[in-house]
Write an enzyme that holds these catalytic residues in place. Sequence first.
Site, PDB file in Angstrom:
ATOM      1  N   GLU A 317       0.820  -1.218   0.000  1.00  0.00           N
ATOM      2  CA  GLU A 317       0.000   0.000   0.000  1.00  0.00           C
ATOM      3  C   GLU A 317       0.855   1.270   0.000  1.00  0.00           C
ATOM      4  OE1 GLU A 317      -2.735  -0.654   3.314  1.00  0.00           O
ATOM      5  OE2 GLU A 317      -4.048  -1.825   2.017  1.00  0.00           O
ATOM      6  N   ASP A 396      -8.303  -9.308   4.332  1.00  0.00           N
ATOM      7  CA  ASP A 396      -8.105  -8.132   5.172  1.00  0.00           C
ATOM      8  C   ASP A 396      -9.099  -8.032   6.324  1.00  0.00           C
ATOM      9  OD1 ASP A 396      -7.103  -5.799   6.115  1.00  0.00           O
ATOM     10  OD2 ASP A 396      -7.470  -4.607   4.326  1.00  0.00           O
ATOM     11  N   GLU A 424     -12.353  -2.197  12.595  1.00  0.00           N
ATOM     12  CA  GLU A 424     -12.443  -1.541  11.284  1.00  0.00           C
ATOM     13  C   GLU A 424     -13.607  -2.078  10.458  1.00  0.00           C
ATOM     14  OE1 GLU A 424      -8.891  -1.852   8.941  1.00  0.00           O
ATOM     15  OE2 GLU A 424      -9.776  -0.803   7.239  1.00  0.00           O
TER      16      GLU A 424
HETATM   17  O1  GCW Z   1      -7.190  -2.970   6.502  1.00  0.00           O
HETATM   18  C1  GCW Z   1      -6.254  -2.108   5.951  1.00  0.00           C
HETATM   19  C2  GCW Z   1      -6.569  -0.771   6.504  1.00  0.00           C
HETATM   20  C3  GCW Z   1      -5.415   0.191   6.417  1.00  0.00           C
HETATM   21  C4  GCW Z   1      -4.208  -0.470   7.064  1.00  0.00           C
HETATM   22  C5  GCW Z   1      -3.902  -1.765   6.320  1.00  0.00           C
HETATM   23  C6  GCW Z   1      -2.736  -2.546   6.965  1.00  0.00           C
HETATM   24  C7  GCW Z   1      -2.439   0.541   8.326  1.00  0.00           C
HETATM   25  O2  GCW Z   1      -7.693  -0.260   5.847  1.00  0.00           O
HETATM   26  O3  GCW Z   1      -5.791   1.376   7.074  1.00  0.00           O
HETATM   27  O4  GCW Z   1      -3.082   0.394   7.099  1.00  0.00           O
HETATM   28  O5  GCW Z   1      -5.007  -2.594   6.364  1.00  0.00           O
HETATM   29  O6  GCW Z   1      -3.027  -3.509   7.635  1.00  0.00           O
HETATM   30  O7  GCW Z   1      -1.599  -2.170   6.785  1.00  0.00           O
END
Ligand code: GCW
Length: 712
Positions: A317, A396, A424
Site C-alpha cells: 500500500e 483483510d 475496522e
Molecule cells: O485494513 C487495511 C486498513 C489500512 C491499514 C492496512 C494494513 C495501516 O484499511 O488502514 O493500514 O489494512 O493492515 O496495513
Amino acid sequence: MNAEESVELEQLMFVEEPMRGDGPRVHPAWLPPEAFRSLGARRILLHGEGLLVDTVLDEVSRACARYGGRMWHSPSWDVDVDLVLALRDAAELPNPSVEAARAAGEAALAELGDGGSLGDEGFVLARAGDVTAVLADAPAGLLYGLFHVVRLCAAAFDPARPPERHRPALRRRMLNHWDNVAVHPVMGQVERGYAGGSIFWRDGRPRGDLARVREYGRLLASCGVNAISVNNVNVARTEALLLTERLGDVAEIADALRPYGIRVHLAVSFAAPVVLGGLPTADPRDETVRAWWAATTRRVYDRIPDFGGYLVKADSEGQPGPFTYGRDHADGANLLAEALAPHGGVVHWRAFVYNHQQDWRDRSTDRARAAYDHFVPLDGRFRTNVVVQVKFGPVDFQTREPVSPVLAAMPATRLAVELQVTQEYTGQQRHVCHLGPWWSEVLRFAPWGPGGRTIADVVTGEAAAGGGLVAVANVGDDVFWTGHPLAQANLYTFGRLAWDPRRDPTAILDEWITLTFPPSATADAELVRRTLHEIMDDSWRTYERYTAPLGVGFMVNPGDHYGPNVDGYEYTRWGTYHFADRDGVGVDRSRASGTGFAGQYPPYWAQVYESPESCPDELLLFFHHVPYGHVLRSGSTVIQHIYDTHFAGVEEVTAMRRRWQALTGMIDPSVYERVAERLDEQVRCATEWRDQINTYFFRASGVPDERGRDIH
Ligand code: GCW
C-alpha cells in the site's frame, strides 16, 4: 515481632492509597477498585525485590488501604498471613506458616511441572493450611500471579482449591497501535481508530499524559499483554523520526510501561537510511545501509535497553520496501534482524503484501493469493529473530474469511498471527461485536485437517519459539478507552487468548464481566451477567448476519469502511470484489476453474474448499461463484439465506437493545448511557445494511422472498 516493631513496620510498609481527586479521570475498565476487595481485605506478605515486585507492592498496598487488609514486604517477620507472594529464590523467612506455604507451592510445582521451571512469566498457586502461596521465578510472574488472585476473588482463598501452575503459551503477546504522531490528513490521529485520539501522541507531539500510559500498562499487564508498538505501520515523515531524533519520546513511553512488564517496539520505515540517514539508497545488500541500521539500532538500545524491536510494513500500500532494489522480503527482514540481533531484539515483518493497483476485469490476479505467493517461497531464509506477521485471513480482517494458508506453509519460519481488535470491519466500536469466538475459531483451526495441529500450535511453536499473537489495538483517549464500553471486552479477551489460545472465549467473557461489574457492587449481579452474555456471546455472528453474506466480504463504504455499500469497492483497484450479476455472486477461487487459491491449503482443506458441495456455507462465496438458486448445505438457497439472515440480524440487534434496557439503574449510568446510544446506532445501521443488501440482491436476482417480507 513485638508491638513497637509492628507499629514501625506498619508506618514503613503500609502505603496509603494516593488521593485521586474527584475520582477517576477515565473509566477503570476491568480494574475498578471494587475488583480488589477480596484481595484488599487480606493479610499479605510479599517476598522478593525488583521493579515489577514494586508494582505488586503498590497494587497490594492500595487494595489493603482501601479494604482494610495489611501488607508486609519481605524480611523476617513472624506474622499471620492469608497470602504469600514470593519469588522462589528469595531468602528463607523464619515464619513457619509462610515457609509451609512456600513448601506447598514447591511441592505443587514438582508435581505439576516439567522440570520445575516457571520461566520469566509463570507462577504457581497452592494452598497450605490457611495460607495461599503464589510463587514465581521472576518478578513478572509475581505480577501475573497477583492479577490471577484478583480474578479469582474469594476462590483464591478456598481451602479446597487444588494447586495450579500457569505459564503463557506464547512468549510475545503484542498490540500494534496504528497511532500517528502528526494528524494524517485522511486517517487522522489514529488510523482506523474508533476511540478518539491517541493516548501517546497529539498534533505532532507526545500527548504528555504518562499517567494515562501507566494506567494502560496496568490494564494490559492484568490481561497478559507484554509488548506494544507505539506508532502506525504506515510510517510518515514525523513518525520516521521516532527512530532517531525523537527517540526520547519513545523512551518516555517505555519508562512508563516497564513496571508492567511491557516492552516497546517501533514501526519503522524501510527507507529510513535515505529519509533519516541521508544515504543514497536503502538497498539491504549495501554495506553502508547495513552499517547505518547497526549504528542506529545501537543508539536505540543505549537509550532503551529493553527495547523490543522493529515492526515493518514493506512494499505494501505504498510503503517503501526491498522491491525497489530488486531484493525480496527475506533480504529486507534480515537486514533489520541483523542490526537487532546483538541486542536481543526481533523484527516483525508483515506479510500483508499485495497488488493494490489491480484491474477489476483481470480475473487471474487474486489478492487472497498474494501473501502466500510472496512469502512461502522464502521459507527457511529468514533469520531466527525475524517473525513474519500474517493477518489471520488471506484478504483483510473481514468478519468472515478462511484462515490464511500461509500459516500452514512456512514450517521453517517463526510466524505470528495478526488479529484486529480495532473494529475496522466489524462495526467500528459503534456496534457490539464481541470477537472472542471468532478469534478462538481461527486459533483452533486445524489447517492440516481435523485432529491435527492448530493455528495456536503454529504460533506457539516448538519450545514456545513461535511468533506469538499480535493485534491492532482498539484504544484511544476516550473516557471509556474503547469508545464502546463493551469493546473493552475485546481488548481483554485478546490478552487472555494470547496467554492461552486454547481457552474458551465464553469463560473469558465471564471473567471480564465479573471484574468490570463486580458482583459485590452490583444490585442484581446475575441479571447483569446473563444480560451481557445474551447481548455479547453471539454478537459477532449477529454482525455477520446483517452484513456481507457467506464470506464474500467488504460491501462497505469505501474510505471509512463503515456502513453498507454493495458495489462500493466493486470496480476499484483494491482487489476486493464480489462479482454479483443477475445470475449469481461470489469469487471462484477453485483450482479447477478459478484463481487456484483453494490449492494453497494442505490437501484436506484444499479438497473441502475446492467444491461448492463440500465448502462450508459461511465461506461459500469466498471460494465460489454460484447461482442464486444454489442450495446450501443448510438446505436453503443462497438468495433465501441472504434474506433470512438479514431479517434475523436486525431482529437480534433489536433484542439486544431491549435487553440492555433491563439494566437501567443497575450499573454506572455513564456506561449505561454510552452503550444505549450506540445500540440505537447499531439498530439504525443494521437496518440500513439489511435493506441495502436485500434490495440489491432482490433486484439482481429477481427472486422474491419466500416469506413475502418487505424488500424495497
Ligand atoms: O485494513 C487495511 C486498513 C489500512 C491499514 C492496512 C494494513 C495501516 O484499511 O488502514 O493500514 O489494512 O493492515 O496495513
